[in-house]
Design a protein around this motif. Sequence first.
Motif, PDB file in Angstrom:
ATOM      1  N   THR A 205       0.827  -1.216   0.000  1.00 46.21           N
ATOM      2  CA  THR A 205       0.000   0.000   0.000  1.00 46.21           C
ATOM      3  C   THR A 205       0.854   1.256   0.000  1.00 46.21           C
ATOM      4  N   TYR A 206       1.901   1.262   0.794  1.00 42.96           N
ATOM      5  CA  TYR A 206       2.719   2.473   0.952  1.00 42.96           C
ATOM      6  C   TYR A 206       4.060   2.383   0.231  1.00 42.96           C
ATOM      7  N   ASN A 207       4.241   1.282  -0.503  1.00 43.61           N
ATOM      8  CA  ASN A 207       5.453   1.117  -1.321  1.00 43.61           C
ATOM      9  C   ASN A 207       6.734   1.291  -0.490  1.00 43.61           C
ATOM     10  N   ILE A 208       6.809   0.533   0.609  1.00 45.52           N
ATOM     11  CA  ILE A 208       7.991   0.576   1.464  1.00 45.52           C
ATOM     12  C   ILE A 208       8.528  -0.839   1.616  1.00 45.52           C
ATOM     13  N   GLY A 209       9.745  -0.960   2.134  1.00 49.61           N
ATOM     14  CA  GLY A 209      10.364  -2.272   2.316  1.00 49.61           C
ATOM     15  C   GLY A 209       9.720  -3.069   3.438  1.00 49.61           C
ATOM     16  N   ALA A 210      10.033  -4.365   3.457  1.00 52.84           N
ATOM     17  CA  ALA A 210       9.440  -5.256   4.458  1.00 52.84           C
ATOM     18  C   ALA A 210       9.866  -4.885   5.874  1.00 52.84           C
ATOM     19  N   ALA A 211      11.137  -4.519   6.043  1.00 56.39           N
ATOM     20  CA  ALA A 211      11.635  -4.175   7.378  1.00 56.39           C
ATOM     21  C   ALA A 211      10.935  -2.917   7.898  1.00 56.39           C
ATOM     22  N   GLU A 212      10.783  -1.912   7.006  1.00 57.85           N
ATOM     23  CA  GLU A 212      10.112  -0.678   7.412  1.00 57.85           C
ATOM     24  C   GLU A 212       8.641  -0.925   7.702  1.00 57.85           C
ATOM     25  N   ALA A 213       8.021  -1.821   6.920  1.00 58.84           N
ATOM     26  CA  ALA A 213       6.612  -2.156   7.147  1.00 58.84           C
ATOM     27  C   ALA A 213       6.427  -2.823   8.507  1.00 58.84           C
ATOM     28  N   ARG A 214       7.375  -3.692   8.898  1.00 55.50           N
ATOM     29  CA  ARG A 214       7.279  -4.338  10.208  1.00 55.50           C
ATOM     30  C   ARG A 214       7.353  -3.322  11.329  1.00 55.50           C
ATOM     31  N   ILE A 215       8.269  -2.377  11.198  1.00 58.22           N
ATOM     32  CA  ILE A 215       8.418  -1.349  12.234  1.00 58.22           C
ATOM     33  C   ILE A 215       7.146  -0.511  12.340  1.00 58.22           C
ATOM     34  N   PHE A 216       6.580  -0.144  11.167  1.00 55.31           N
ATOM     35  CA  PHE A 216       5.352   0.658  11.171  1.00 55.31           C
ATOM     36  C   PHE A 216       4.210  -0.118  11.827  1.00 55.31           C
TER      37      PHE A 216
ATOM     38  N   ILE B 167     -12.908 -14.130  24.455  1.00 57.34           N
ATOM     39  CA  ILE B 167     -11.685 -14.403  23.703  1.00 57.34           C
ATOM     40  C   ILE B 167     -10.532 -13.675  24.383  1.00 57.34           C
ATOM     41  N   TYR B 168      -9.439 -14.430  24.650  1.00 55.53           N
ATOM     42  CA  TYR B 168      -8.226 -13.839  25.201  1.00 55.53           C
ATOM     43  C   TYR B 168      -7.197 -13.707  24.075  1.00 55.53           C
ATOM     44  N   LEU B 169      -6.702 -12.496  23.876  1.00 53.85           N
ATOM     45  CA  LEU B 169      -5.733 -12.237  22.814  1.00 53.85           C
ATOM     46  C   LEU B 169      -4.312 -12.333  23.326  1.00 53.85           C
ATOM     47  N   THR B 170      -3.452 -12.940  22.523  1.00 52.90           N
ATOM     48  CA  THR B 170      -2.024 -12.968  22.829  1.00 52.90           C
ATOM     49  C   THR B 170      -1.252 -13.014  21.519  1.00 52.90           C
ATOM     50  N   GLY B 171       0.077 -13.018  21.615  1.00 51.95           N
ATOM     51  CA  GLY B 171       0.907 -12.973  20.416  1.00 51.95           C
ATOM     52  C   GLY B 171       1.316 -11.537  20.095  1.00 51.95           C
ATOM     53  N   GLY B 172       2.311 -11.395  19.212  1.00 49.03           N
ATOM     54  CA  GLY B 172       2.841 -10.068  18.900  1.00 49.03           C
ATOM     55  C   GLY B 172       1.802  -9.106  18.361  1.00 49.03           C
ATOM     56  N   CYS B 173       0.855  -9.600  17.537  1.00 50.40           N
ATOM     57  CA  CYS B 173      -0.146  -8.713  16.945  1.00 50.40           C
ATOM     58  C   CYS B 173      -1.221  -8.277  17.930  1.00 50.40           C
ATOM     59  N   ALA B 174      -1.252  -8.861  19.111  1.00 51.84           N
ATOM     60  CA  ALA B 174      -2.213  -8.428  20.124  1.00 51.84           C
ATOM     61  C   ALA B 174      -1.902  -7.024  20.627  1.00 51.84           C
ATOM     62  N   ASN B 175      -0.694  -6.521  20.293  1.00 52.06           N
ATOM     63  CA  ASN B 175      -0.315  -5.169  20.701  1.00 52.06           C
ATOM     64  C   ASN B 175      -0.869  -4.096  19.767  1.00 52.06           C
ATOM     65  N   ILE B 176      -1.422  -4.486  18.623  1.00 51.02           N
ATOM     66  CA  ILE B 176      -1.964  -3.492  17.683  1.00 51.02           C
ATOM     67  C   ILE B 176      -3.105  -2.738  18.363  1.00 51.02           C
ATOM     68  N   LYS B 177      -3.085  -1.445  18.223  1.00 47.23           N
ATOM     69  CA  LYS B 177      -4.044  -0.594  18.929  1.00 47.23           C
ATOM     70  C   LYS B 177      -5.484  -0.920  18.521  1.00 47.23           C
ATOM     71  N   ASN B 178      -6.347  -0.982  19.515  1.00 50.60           N
ATOM     72  CA  ASN B 178      -7.798  -1.134  19.348  1.00 50.60           C
ATOM     73  C   ASN B 178      -8.215  -2.478  18.753  1.00 50.60           C
ATOM     74  N   ILE B 179      -7.304  -3.467  18.713  1.00 52.34           N
ATOM     75  CA  ILE B 179      -7.659  -4.755  18.116  1.00 52.34           C
ATOM     76  C   ILE B 179      -8.734  -5.476  18.914  1.00 52.34           C
ATOM     77  N   ASP B 180      -8.760  -5.288  20.222  1.00 54.63           N
ATOM     78  CA  ASP B 180      -9.755  -5.972  21.044  1.00 54.63           C
ATOM     79  C   ASP B 180     -11.166  -5.465  20.749  1.00 54.63           C
ATOM     80  N   ASN B 181     -11.313  -4.135  20.648  1.00 53.20           N
ATOM     81  CA  ASN B 181     -12.638  -3.582  20.325  1.00 53.20           C
ATOM     82  C   ASN B 181     -13.070  -3.959  18.914  1.00 53.20           C
ATOM     83  N   TYR B 182     -12.129  -3.985  17.991  1.00 53.87           N
ATOM     84  CA  TYR B 182     -12.415  -4.341  16.600  1.00 53.87           C
ATOM     85  C   TYR B 182     -12.950  -5.775  16.507  1.00 53.87           C
ATOM     86  N   ILE B 183     -12.264  -6.727  17.167  1.00 51.57           N
ATOM     87  CA  ILE B 183     -12.706  -8.124  17.104  1.00 51.57           C
ATOM     88  C   ILE B 183     -14.028  -8.306  17.832  1.00 51.57           C
TER      89      ILE B 183
END
Length: 525
Positions: A215-226, A282-298
């Motif tokens: 979407t933003y035409n950036i590298g994989a490493a930069e996308a992970r950081i974002f 539902i209990y969320l865990t894993g690295g992606c559980a840190n994404i903002k507002n993911i609990d309300n979204y699910i």
Amino acid sequence: MSILVIDCGAYSIKFVEGRVHKKRFIIDDIEEVLLEDVRGPSDQEVSIHELQQRIISGFLKDQHYNGRIITQLPNEFLTNRYLDLPAKSKKDAELMIPFQLEEDLPFNIADTHYIVNLYKKINSQFSAIVQIAEKSVFATYRNFLQAYHTVPSNLTSELSVYQSFVEEKKLESNVCILDIGHQTTKAYLIYNGIIYTHHISYVAGAAIDEAISKTYNIGAAEARIFKHENSFFLTKSQLDSVTKEQQDFALMMHHTFKDLLSQIDRWLLGHRVKTGQSIEHIYLTGGCANIKNIDNYITERLHVSVSQFMTPGLERMVSAQEYNSLTLAYTMGASNTYREPAKNFFTKEFASALKDGIKLENTIFTFYRLAIVCLVLCAGFLVESLYFVNQEIKSTDREIKKLIKSSNLNITQKQERYLRKTPEKLTKIIKQKNKAIDVDLKVLAKVPKTSALANLHTITSAIKRNEEVSLTKYKGDLNSGFAQFQSKSDRDTKQLLKVLKGLNVDDANIDESNKDKITISFKGK
């Protein structure tokens, strides 16, 4: 006991070193190595498993670690079966498992290696969670670990780790643990205190990285950081209150995750069909559980309440940003303190060799405990010698003093004082007295045991007092004797003869030739 947990993920490898203290797992050190940071230009064709073992082997060599090592078997090597066993006893249930697996597996049961979690149901029958690997594949993987010198003490599975947690924390209600990792998302559906079923989806963090990169035409490493620092989800109501750029990003995230949500919705429906009950939380865990507002979204999309997975104790040892990504690793370490630890695949013919199963630190720990036991025993013997033995010595001293003061020994006060200062002198005096007593006893032993006086006593005692009968003559020694009696009337003489003849006297000889004088002779008794 020192424990090194190695959480081998597709995104990174986490090394969590800790120890068990008062039935709790305490983290001492954490190190995370990103796979892409290690993979060089010449490693593009290297498999992820080989790259992981290179990193682990290098870490162990650098750290010179000798404690207990725990890691997980990759999920792609495993297939799982959830069995209901119509058996009344645990032994019968265990015997039934191979037959049920034989009917359900696409390969021969003899070619499998599996571990079992067996549970008794409410109806007194049993259910089982069986984790199965092809024996040849598992043997190849074990040899692969041996080649890199990375064979752990406990090779477990993520399913076994979470099942151990569920049993320990007694999660009885209908809940789901949703682990959103880098390459996969895993859902563990819990019913009646066990993980009733679990599912894997390949929509996870890597899909978000790819979507951001395109979407933003950036590298994989930069996308992970974002993704880790700035990504977020929005609910439908929140879309109207943000900027156009934020709406576009939120819609991109939703488009990336909608397939995962559809899969989760089907999993929840399947659980409701099987059990007749709905998942309540539902209990969320894993690295992606840190994404903002993911609990309300699910929560909005699945109509099920969502919150972060809580592992008691971890929040005090790591930052909030690290918490979700370290949940699995911490639970692997903490399972060593649970009543039912996570299962180990190194069983049966794959049981770890001595060099793998017994680490130096474990051996030292065993000897340390043995040394403590020996120290306690030595302290006990010391107390016994200082108290009980001394008490016996004091008691013996009192008996000796009492004996010395006895009049039979004729010990003077001056001689008594020898007991405290020079007991050897007192011992010498008592030995002399004992020697004199021995001489007296020898003299007495030579005295004859027979005596004629005894027979004389028998005779005189038997004759009743009669003034008309008198003892006129007696002569005797220790060996023999005779007595002469005189009576004044014939009647008294006859009475005397009758008495003498009735006596029990050795070798008695009665002379009645003289009617006035009766003579009796006898031997010693």
